[in-house]
Design an enzyme around this catalytic site. Structure first.
Site, mmCIF file in Angstrom:
data_model
loop_
_atom_site.group_PDB
_atom_site.id
_atom_site.type_symbol
_atom_site.label_atom_id
_atom_site.label_comp_id
_atom_site.label_asym_id
_atom_site.label_seq_id
_atom_site.Cartn_x
_atom_site.Cartn_y
_atom_site.Cartn_z
ATOM 1 N N GLU A 255 5.648 0.558 -5.010
ATOM 2 C CA GLU A 255 4.285 0.045 -4.869
ATOM 3 C C GLU A 255 3.968 -0.940 -5.987
ATOM 4 O OE1 GLU A 255 1.990 3.551 -2.450
ATOM 5 O OE2 GLU A 255 1.395 3.196 -4.526
ATOM 6 N N LYS B 82 -5.230 6.622 -17.707
ATOM 7 C CA LYS B 82 -4.523 7.317 -16.624
ATOM 8 C C LYS B 82 -3.687 8.480 -17.127
ATOM 9 C CE LYS B 82 -3.786 3.668 -13.207
ATOM 10 N NZ LYS B 82 -2.729 2.943 -12.461
ATOM 11 N N LYS C 22 4.302 8.770 -14.352
ATOM 12 C CA LYS C 22 3.990 7.342 -14.391
ATOM 13 C C LYS C 22 4.561 6.695 -15.654
ATOM 14 C CE LYS C 22 -0.419 7.599 -11.866
ATOM 15 N NZ LYS C 22 0.109 7.704 -10.536
ATOM 16 N N HIS D 176 -2.805 -4.433 -2.819
ATOM 17 C CA HIS D 176 -1.763 -3.418 -2.896
ATOM 18 C C HIS D 176 -0.668 -3.793 -1.906
ATOM 19 C CE1 HIS D 176 -0.471 0.967 -2.906
ATOM 20 N NE2 HIS D 176 0.258 0.398 -1.989
ATOM 21 N N ARG E 231 9.852 9.013 -0.877
ATOM 22 C CA ARG E 231 9.844 9.662 0.440
ATOM 23 C C ARG E 231 9.560 8.630 1.522
ATOM 24 N NH1 ARG E 231 4.492 8.932 1.241
ATOM 25 N NH2 ARG E 231 3.186 9.083 -0.612
ATOM 26 N N LYS F 139 -5.229 4.578 2.399
ATOM 27 C CA LYS F 139 -5.062 3.427 3.282
ATOM 28 C C LYS F 139 -5.615 3.681 4.678
ATOM 29 C CE LYS F 139 -0.928 2.793 0.603
ATOM 30 N NZ LYS F 139 0.480 3.237 0.506
ATOM 31 N N GLY G 144 -5.933 9.545 -7.211
ATOM 32 C CA GLY G 144 -7.214 9.262 -7.839
ATOM 33 C C GLY G 144 -7.623 10.293 -8.888
ATOM 34 N N GLU H 70 -4.049 1.270 -19.159
ATOM 35 C CA GLU H 70 -3.578 0.102 -18.424
ATOM 36 C C GLU H 70 -4.718 -0.881 -18.266
ATOM 37 O OE1 GLU H 70 -0.192 1.536 -15.213
ATOM 38 O OE2 GLU H 70 -2.135 0.894 -14.475
ATOM 39 N N ASN I 5 7.013 5.801 -4.375
ATOM 40 C CA ASN I 5 6.905 6.977 -3.526
ATOM 41 C C ASN I 5 8.308 7.334 -3.062
ATOM 42 O OD1 ASN I 5 4.038 7.294 -3.542
ATOM 43 N ND2 ASN I 5 3.948 5.429 -2.324
#
Lengths: 78, 450
Positions: B277, B160, B118, B210, B294, B239, B167, B202, B292
């Site tokens: 995202e 984070k 990240k 989202h 992929r 989701k 999560g 953050e 992501n």
């Protein structure tokens, strides 16, 4: 009297909170009602298996990281 | 002409079937790999060849790189499609494919590593002038540094793990005391789960949406977006419902978002299909969250509005072809919604493995990406998602009406599913008005098990 600890769900049984940690309890250990004995992983969710009474863990019938069926005997508490 | 002679699908369930479909359309032979629990699964029968790679637990089968590579070599496979989950974002697997001269259908290992962290992803996006969530500059080396940074940023904050995901390695802190308590344990958790103890802070976005952007890039410097997907209906950070376009964006904001996503992708030199995202604040500000690297679970909503086959594009790009269309020629039409049907309790979200005794589904005006059929076992070893229900409509309200009609015709017996929750959401006034955030499921008074 010895009581059976049964798995409420099918899945994978773990005796440790994570791979590099120690087991929750050993055979011969005393446990209190509500103590965590292990985890059952079902579809990426973890279900805590708890002692339903005070006592001593007589035996684990399932090895760490093995597949279990719903209703299968995990351990015996006496 | 086929781009590859034979493709191995290193995945299972609905996504394996989805990939096999496109391969068949293009005249490409397919190899399925499966675990003992999946021996009789529909995707195993659909592939031209199928090889068992081990016991039911994913880490003894679907996640064993050596076994997958061995099967690829034995079957003379040209390329491997990883689907989503499992090995799809594992740079070691990608490197291994490269070493064995098997084409990995996805980005390079190097880019996967950058976006898998990240912190480095944030850095790259800042270079490209793509907004990131206000936070600490790089890794926090000590609790003192964390406390000092927190004072400047202001609470509440998210602590984070740079390597975190799903999560794990994420902690909300409201005060100096909470940060003091959380710091060491978060670092330790990050070290033990991800072998990387780097953490950062953050700003917390309190009522977030989202929204993500589908991108595809080829090896010739061409990058396009295929519009956005709104994914704010989530339970436990996963989701449930996705739609395209997002009801939250006006044309101006949409253009700004899509342009930022493409800019970020160009900066890192990404190739193949990927998803950028973003998190949206109430006031319409947006920030890059992660990429992501992929194919996404929810890619069908993009396919339904654009008419494109994203798996076909992935295969073409992996084979070194140029993107089939330029940006101006990619158009969207109408509105698409996807509902994920999970084998789980609709209120507690607790999983419900079992056998599908009966499965009734409509066949018209709906796309069903299901991994199971009547009689299939839904085992406890993998994700609880049993299928995706995708509808299209001329506009959003038409799509919602179509979805209601389809859901009413679906019957599943033998295990508990979230079907009733999906129906409830389609009737919910906040969902229908498009006025919802990632707190939506919680606002229904539903609480998941922890």
């Amino acid at each position: 009297m010895a009581d059976k600890v049964l798995s409420p769900l099918p899945g994978i049984f773990y005796r440790k909170p994570s791979p590099d940690k120690d087991v929750y309890v050993n055979e011969g250990d005393s446990v209190k009602e509500g103590d965590i004995l292990g985890l059952v992983e079902v579809m990426k969710n973890f279900y805590e298996v708890k002692a339903e009474k005070d006592g001593v863990i007589e035996k684990f019938h399932v090895e760490n990281e093995s597949e279990i069926e719903a209703g299968q005997e995990i351990a015996t508490i006496s | 002409m086929a781009y590859f002679n034979k493709v191995l699908i290193a995945n299972r369930g609905e996504i394996a079937l989805r990939i096999i479909d496109t391969c068949k359309k293009l005249g490409i032979q397919t190899v399925a790999v499966y675990s003992e629990a999946d021996a009789d699964a529909p995707f195993v029968h659909a592939a031209d060849e199928a090889v068992c790679v081990g016991p039911s637990q994913a880490k003894k089968s679907y996640l064993v790189v050596d076994k997958i590579i061995d099967v690829a070599k034995e079957t003379n496979t040209d390329a491997i499609h990883p689907g989503y989950g499992f090995l799809s974002e594992n740079p070691d697997f990608v490197e291994r494919c490269e070493k064995e001269n098997i084409t990995f259908i996805g980005p390079s290992a190097d880019i996967m590593k950058i976006m898998g962290s990240k912190l480095s992803a944030r850095e790259q996006m800042q270079k490209a002038n793509v907004p990131v969530v206000p936070g600490s500059e790089g890794k926090l080396n000590s609790i003192e540094e964390a406390l000092e940074t927190a004072e400047t940023l202001g609470y509440p904050l998210m602590l984070k793990a740079s390597a975190g995901g799903g999560g794990i390695g994420m902690k909300l802190v409201h005060s100096r005391e909470e940060l003091e308590r959380a710091f060491d344990s978060t670092v330790q958790q990050a070290e033990s789960y991800f072998n990387d103890g780097a953490v950062f802070l953050e700003k917390l976005i309190t009522k977030p949406r989202h929204i993500e952007v589908q991108v595809v890039a080829d090896h010739h410097g061409n990058v396009v977006h295929v519009f956005e997907r709104e994914c704010s209906v989530q339970r436990r950070n996963q989701k449930i419902i996705e739609e395209s376009p997002s009801p939250f964006l006006n044309e101006e904001k949409r253009a700004e978002l899509l342009e930022a996503a493409v800019r970020g992708v160009k900066e890192i030199g990404y190739t193949n299909a990927g998803t950028m995202e973003f998190i949206f604040d109430e006031d319409g500000s947006f920030y890059f969250l992660e990429m992501n690297t992929r194919l996404q679970v929810e890619h069908p909503v993009t396919e339904e509005v654009s008419g494109l086959d994203l798996v076909e594009w992935q295969l073409k790009v992996a084979a070194g072809e140029k993107l089939p269309l330029v940006q101006e020629d990619i158009q969207k039409q109408g509105h698409a919604i996807e509902c994920r049907l999970y084998a789980e309790d609709p209120k507690t979200f607790f999983p419900s493995p079992g056998t599908i005794e009966k499965l009734t589904v409509p066949s018209e005006n709906v796309r069903l990406d299901f991994g199971v059929i009547e009689g299939s076992k839904v085992t406890p070893f993998y994700d609880p998602m049993i299928g995706k229900i995708i509808v299209h409509g001329a506009g959003r309200s038409a799509a919602i009406e179509n979805m209601k009609r389809v859901l009413d015709q679906i019957e599943v017996e033998g295990l508990t599913t979230n079907l009733d929750l999906l129906k409830q959401i389609m009737e919910n006034k906040d969902f229908v008005s498009g006025n919802y955030t990632t707190q939506f499921i919680k606002s229904l008074g539903l609480e998941g098990v922890s």
